[in-house]
Design a protein around this motif. Sequence first.
Motif, mmCIF file in Angstrom:
data_model
loop_
_atom_site.group_PDB
_atom_site.id
_atom_site.type_symbol
_atom_site.label_atom_id
_atom_site.label_comp_id
_atom_site.label_asym_id
_atom_site.label_seq_id
_atom_site.Cartn_x
_atom_site.Cartn_y
_atom_site.Cartn_z
ATOM 1 N N GLY A 1 35.133 38.115 45.218
ATOM 2 C CA GLY A 1 35.403 39.414 44.617
ATOM 3 C C GLY A 1 35.622 40.450 45.699
ATOM 4 O O GLY A 1 36.194 40.160 46.750
ATOM 5 N N ASP B 1 39.241 36.692 37.765
ATOM 6 C CA ASP B 1 39.690 38.070 38.004
ATOM 7 C C ASP B 1 41.128 38.378 37.555
ATOM 8 O O ASP B 1 41.963 38.826 38.354
ATOM 9 N N VAL C 1 34.848 36.880 35.886
ATOM 10 C CA VAL C 1 35.183 38.214 36.366
ATOM 11 C C VAL C 1 34.115 38.634 37.363
ATOM 12 O O VAL C 1 32.918 38.590 37.058
ATOM 13 N N HIS D 1 40.539 43.767 38.585
ATOM 14 C CA HIS D 1 39.851 42.484 38.415
ATOM 15 C C HIS D 1 39.576 42.177 36.946
ATOM 16 O O HIS D 1 39.334 41.024 36.592
#
Length: 209
Positions: free
Chosen positions: A131, A23, A41, A48
């Motif tokens: 995330g 990220d 990612v 990000h």
Amino acid sequence: MRISSHGQACVRIEAGGRILVIDPGVFSEAGALDGVDEVLVTHEHPDHLDLAKLLAARAANPALRVHLPAAAAAQAGELGEALAVVVPGERVTAAGFTVDVVGGLHAEIYQGLPGCANVGYLLEERLYHPGDSFFVPEQPVETALVPAAGPWFKLAEALDFLRAIGPARAFPIHDAALNELGRDYFDGWVEEFGGTSYTRLKGGESADV
């Protein structure tokens, strides 16, 4: 493995000369991608995924690979053959690390928004980056990266996330929007109720995991 923090949700993992970055976004430190082999990612949001940073990293290393969900890949088409689309439930290899792709959806902010894909990454069945979500993977987790702020964030959910996973240790991510007081506030709650050994890595600081 050695992990270092590089701003917002960006972390760098190094082992045996291999470098993997997760990220790298617009709030990430410029040097986060120096010498990187591969990138993960979690989703398409610019904090990000910073396309300019990734294009520069590919110019420095034409063999660079960037693993990401399909919707994020659609916004990063300039990376061409460097892109590798991932889906939840898949196991991939990145920079020599075994990576399980988990999760699937970004945490809700309001009225179903943003409604976009978000995957988490579990490295070597040890280190977990969720995330923008509090998805709890089925696999055991030794080290968890816990989001600390965001428009979708609720402190109780972060604490429940950690307690559900039960990692041996945890480090915060996704905290660029917090000032020093906000970070101290979050740290205090996690230290008291997170049920794990918790350490904040400041920009560039690292730890063995």
